[in-house]
Design a protein around this motif. Structure first.
Motif, PDB file in Angstrom:
ATOM      1  N   ILE A 130       0.940  -0.863  -0.009  1.00 31.29           N
ATOM      2  CA  ILE A 130      -0.120   0.518   0.164  1.00 31.29           C
ATOM      3  C   ILE A 130       1.050   1.478   0.136  1.00 31.29           C
ATOM      4  CG2 ILE A 130      -1.465   1.722   1.437  1.00 31.29           C
ATOM      5  CD1 ILE A 130      -2.585  -0.990   1.995  1.00 31.29           C
ATOM      6  N   ILE A 134       1.260   4.207  -2.771  1.00 29.49           N
ATOM      7  CA  ILE A 134       0.557   6.031  -2.369  1.00 29.49           C
ATOM      8  C   ILE A 134       2.124   6.115  -2.952  1.00 29.49           C
ATOM      9  CG2 ILE A 134       0.284   7.433  -0.719  1.00 29.49           C
ATOM     10  CD1 ILE A 134      -1.995   5.501   0.080  1.00 29.49           C
ATOM     11  N   LEU A 159      -6.591  12.687  -1.918  1.00 23.33           N
ATOM     12  CA  LEU A 159      -7.541  11.631  -1.591  1.00 23.33           C
ATOM     13  C   LEU A 159      -7.619  10.794  -2.848  1.00 23.33           C
ATOM     14  CD1 LEU A 159     -10.308  13.997  -0.508  1.00 23.33           C
ATOM     15  CD2 LEU A 159      -9.375  12.852   1.073  1.00 23.33           C
ATOM     16  N   PRO A 161      -5.313   8.339  -3.423  1.00 28.60           N
ATOM     17  CA  PRO A 161      -5.027   7.093  -2.935  1.00 28.60           C
ATOM     18  C   PRO A 161      -6.850   6.484  -2.783  1.00 28.60           C
ATOM     19  CG  PRO A 161      -3.445   8.032  -1.491  1.00 28.60           C
ATOM     20  CD  PRO A 161      -4.597   8.902  -2.541  1.00 28.60           C
ATOM     21  N   HIS A 162      -8.018   7.416  -1.891  1.00 25.77           N
ATOM     22  CA  HIS A 162      -8.984   6.964  -1.772  1.00 25.77           C
ATOM     23  C   HIS A 162      -9.589   6.674  -2.585  1.00 25.77           C
ATOM     24  CE1 HIS A 162      -7.377   8.674   1.766  1.00 25.77           C
ATOM     25  NE2 HIS A 162      -7.733   7.848   2.535  1.00 25.77           N
ATOM     26  N   MET A 163     -10.095   7.622  -3.580  1.00 27.60           N
ATOM     27  CA  MET A 163     -10.410   7.592  -4.955  1.00 27.60           C
ATOM     28  C   MET A 163     -10.097   6.208  -5.259  1.00 27.60           C
ATOM     29  SD  MET A 163     -10.712  11.220  -6.905  1.00 27.60           S
ATOM     30  CE  MET A 163      -9.704  12.379  -5.984  1.00 27.60           C
ATOM     31  N   VAL A 165      -8.218   3.507  -5.272  1.00 29.17           N
ATOM     32  CA  VAL A 165      -8.115   2.329  -3.710  1.00 29.17           C
ATOM     33  C   VAL A 165     -10.208   2.081  -4.687  1.00 29.17           C
ATOM     34  CG1 VAL A 165      -8.116   0.842  -1.973  1.00 29.17           C
ATOM     35  CG2 VAL A 165      -6.068   2.088  -2.862  1.00 29.17           C
ATOM     36  N   GLY A 166     -11.029   3.112  -3.370  1.00 25.40           N
ATOM     37  CA  GLY A 166     -11.888   2.899  -3.554  1.00 25.40           C
ATOM     38  C   GLY A 166     -12.997   2.830  -4.841  1.00 25.40           C
ATOM     39  N   ALA A 167     -12.317   2.843  -6.149  1.00 22.26           N
ATOM     40  CA  ALA A 167     -13.431   2.761  -7.391  1.00 22.26           C
ATOM     41  C   ALA A 167     -12.515   0.618  -7.852  1.00 22.26           C
ATOM     42  CB  ALA A 167     -12.414   2.937  -8.107  1.00 22.26           C
ATOM     43  N   ILE A 169     -12.879  -1.462  -5.100  1.00 26.51           N
ATOM     44  CA  ILE A 169     -12.997  -1.957  -4.550  1.00 26.51           C
ATOM     45  C   ILE A 169     -15.097  -1.915  -4.597  1.00 26.51           C
ATOM     46  CG2 ILE A 169     -13.165  -2.710  -1.682  1.00 26.51           C
ATOM     47  CD1 ILE A 169     -11.132  -1.156  -0.926  1.00 26.51           C
ATOM     48  N   SER A 170     -14.903  -0.949  -4.250  1.00 31.07           N
ATOM     49  CA  SER A 170     -16.730  -0.702  -4.601  1.00 31.07           C
ATOM     50  C   SER A 170     -17.534  -1.154  -6.338  1.00 31.07           C
ATOM     51  CB  SER A 170     -16.504   0.441  -4.479  1.00 31.07           C
ATOM     52  OG  SER A 170     -16.424   1.079  -6.154  1.00 31.07           O
ATOM     53  N   ARG A 171     -16.251  -1.298  -6.893  1.00 26.68           N
ATOM     54  CA  ARG A 171     -16.340  -1.893  -8.442  1.00 26.68           C
ATOM     55  C   ARG A 171     -17.596  -3.199  -7.911  1.00 26.68           C
ATOM     56  NH1 ARG A 171     -19.895  -0.620 -12.932  1.00 26.68           N
ATOM     57  NH2 ARG A 171     -18.108  -1.974 -14.592  1.00 26.68           N
ATOM     58  N   PHE A 183     -12.696   0.306 -16.760  1.00 28.75           N
ATOM     59  CA  PHE A 183     -13.619   1.443 -15.788  1.00 28.75           C
ATOM     60  C   PHE A 183     -13.181   2.010 -15.276  1.00 28.75           C
ATOM     61  CE2 PHE A 183     -14.913   1.355 -11.106  1.00 28.75           C
ATOM     62  CZ  PHE A 183     -15.953   1.850 -11.187  1.00 28.75           C
ATOM     63  N   TYR A 187     -13.349   6.082 -14.527  1.00 30.69           N
ATOM     64  CA  TYR A 187     -13.458   6.737 -13.068  1.00 30.69           C
ATOM     65  C   TYR A 187     -12.425   7.740 -13.778  1.00 30.69           C
ATOM     66  CZ  TYR A 187     -14.430   6.981  -8.428  1.00 30.69           C
ATOM     67  OH  TYR A 187     -14.606   7.076  -7.106  1.00 30.69           O
ATOM     68  N   VAL A 191     -14.093  10.931 -12.638  1.00 28.20           N
ATOM     69  CA  VAL A 191     -14.079  11.475 -11.442  1.00 28.20           C
ATOM     70  C   VAL A 191     -12.638  12.246 -10.813  1.00 28.20           C
ATOM     71  CG1 VAL A 191     -14.020  10.537  -8.761  1.00 28.20           C
ATOM     72  CG2 VAL A 191     -15.774   9.575 -10.882  1.00 28.20           C
TER      73      VAL A 191
ATOM     74  N   GLY B 166     -15.718   3.942  -1.528  1.00 30.65           N
ATOM     75  CA  GLY B 166     -15.511   3.593  -1.657  1.00 30.65           C
ATOM     76  C   GLY B 166     -14.420   4.313  -0.772  1.00 30.65           C
ATOM     77  N   SER B 170     -12.006   2.568   1.677  1.00 31.19           N
ATOM     78  CA  SER B 170     -10.775   2.452   1.732  1.00 31.19           C
ATOM     79  C   SER B 170      -9.864   3.882   2.627  1.00 31.19           C
ATOM     80  CB  SER B 170     -10.175   3.382   0.135  1.00 31.19           C
ATOM     81  OG  SER B 170     -11.126   5.101   0.578  1.00 31.19           O
ATOM     82  N   TYR B 187     -14.909  14.548   1.979  1.00 30.00           N
ATOM     83  CA  TYR B 187     -14.758  14.058   0.772  1.00 30.00           C
ATOM     84  C   TYR B 187     -15.889  14.383  -0.102  1.00 30.00           C
ATOM     85  CZ  TYR B 187     -14.024   9.686  -2.376  1.00 30.00           C
ATOM     86  OH  TYR B 187     -13.259   9.304  -3.453  1.00 30.00           O
TER      87      TYR B 187
END
Lengths: 198, 198
Positions: A130, A134, A159, A161-163, A165-167, A169-171, A183, A187, A191, B166, B170, B187
């Motif tokens: 991780i 980053i 933010l 990394p959050h965007m 990693v979030g994309a 995982i959330s997919r 995808f 994104y 975004v 996400g 995240s 966010y």
């Protein structure tokens, strides 16, 4: 993450190290983290358990290093394509191979689950996977700030990394299938870059 | 998710139903999804197992309904505050109570892990928790399009669930602690609204 482990590992050749990591990844895919034993790794690679422990110290450390080794494009550094969009697209293409993404997602999910109950594994994953990712991202963003593509005080900078990693995982949670390169590229354009006003 | 379950559930009072759901959530926190048995729920709530199965059909369904019941602000609908930013901030405040967020995050993580190996639980969670939340979000976004705050062809519109889910997930992976209301509000302003150009 330097001296001790590096000294330990220097006792085997890079080829032998790669061979061991591949065997660990294969076992992880077959049996998962919890059921993977140092005995099985030793048997599958014709090593002694003593050698494994001398080289890697522990199962979490060995697994995290194998995952780092298995990350496509891991050791290639951060390409400078001339724009933030180009740099990030290049990173996505090299980090995610669609043919392997389902398999890798299942693997990472299993390891992630194990890490919730295992602080040593979580620490090794953070330190070896991780945090370096980053840091790579930070190199690209700093470059974009220097190019004048992003303002250095944009609150979205921290933010990114959050965007991403979030994309990733959330997919699967939301749409029921793993994120693909397409995808992630969508994104990025819809975004990440608008949030950065890049 | 209508007729059969609704008919079944109508045989007990809403108070009794709430009491049962609270007991299920308590057991989930204490022992986790896998170790939670219908026997323990029956014993803890002075019900018969036959009653539980008649009312809810299965353990995944009972657990998903208990989680839906336990979601703060679940049945309150979507407030119209006059702006998308107001609506989303209001939803964050009502959906996440900082005092409970760590506890709830641990609970949801445990259930989420169980759902990976249990398609019936995953289906119940999607149907009772994920899809209704996305539908609520869609109501707010459609309203913002009608107000003229967002263009209806903005490609980020379909990605708002991914941004919010996400951010929630995240945060812990990247920063090692659960998302708070403050983090989600930041966010929102730094990522979600700029991506929507709202």
């Amino acid at each position: 993450m330097t001296s001790v482990a590096a000294t330990r590992r220097s006792r085997i050749t890079p080829e032998r190290e790669a061979e061991l990591y591949d065997a660990v990844l294969q076992l992880l895919r077959e049996v998962g983290y919890d059921a993977l034993t140092m005995d099985a790794v030793a048997a599958g690679t014709h090593s002694s358990k003593a050698t494994l422990y001398r080289q890697w110290g522990s199962k979490p450390e060995l697994v995290a290093r194998a995952l780092k080794h298995g990350r496509p494009g891991a050791a290639r550094g951060v390409a400078d394509t001339g724009s933030l969009r180009g740099d990030l697209r290049d990173a996505i293409v090299h980090a995610f191979d669609d043919c392997r993404i389902e398999q890798d997602a299942a693997l990472m999910r299993g390891v992630g689950r194990a890490a919730h109950d295992n602080p040593e594994l979580l620490r090794a994953l953070r330190e070896l996977l991780i945090e370096p990712s980053i840091a790579d991202l930070r190199v690209m963003l700093d470059r974009a700030v220097r190019r004048g593509e992003i303002r250095s005080d944009n609150p979205a900078l921290d933010l990114v990394p959050h965007m991403l990693v979030g994309a990733l995982i959330s997919r699967e949670l939301i749409d029921g299938h793993a994120a693909t390169q397409d995808f992630l590229a969508t994104y990025l354009d819809a975004v990440v870059l608008p949030a950065l006003r890049a």
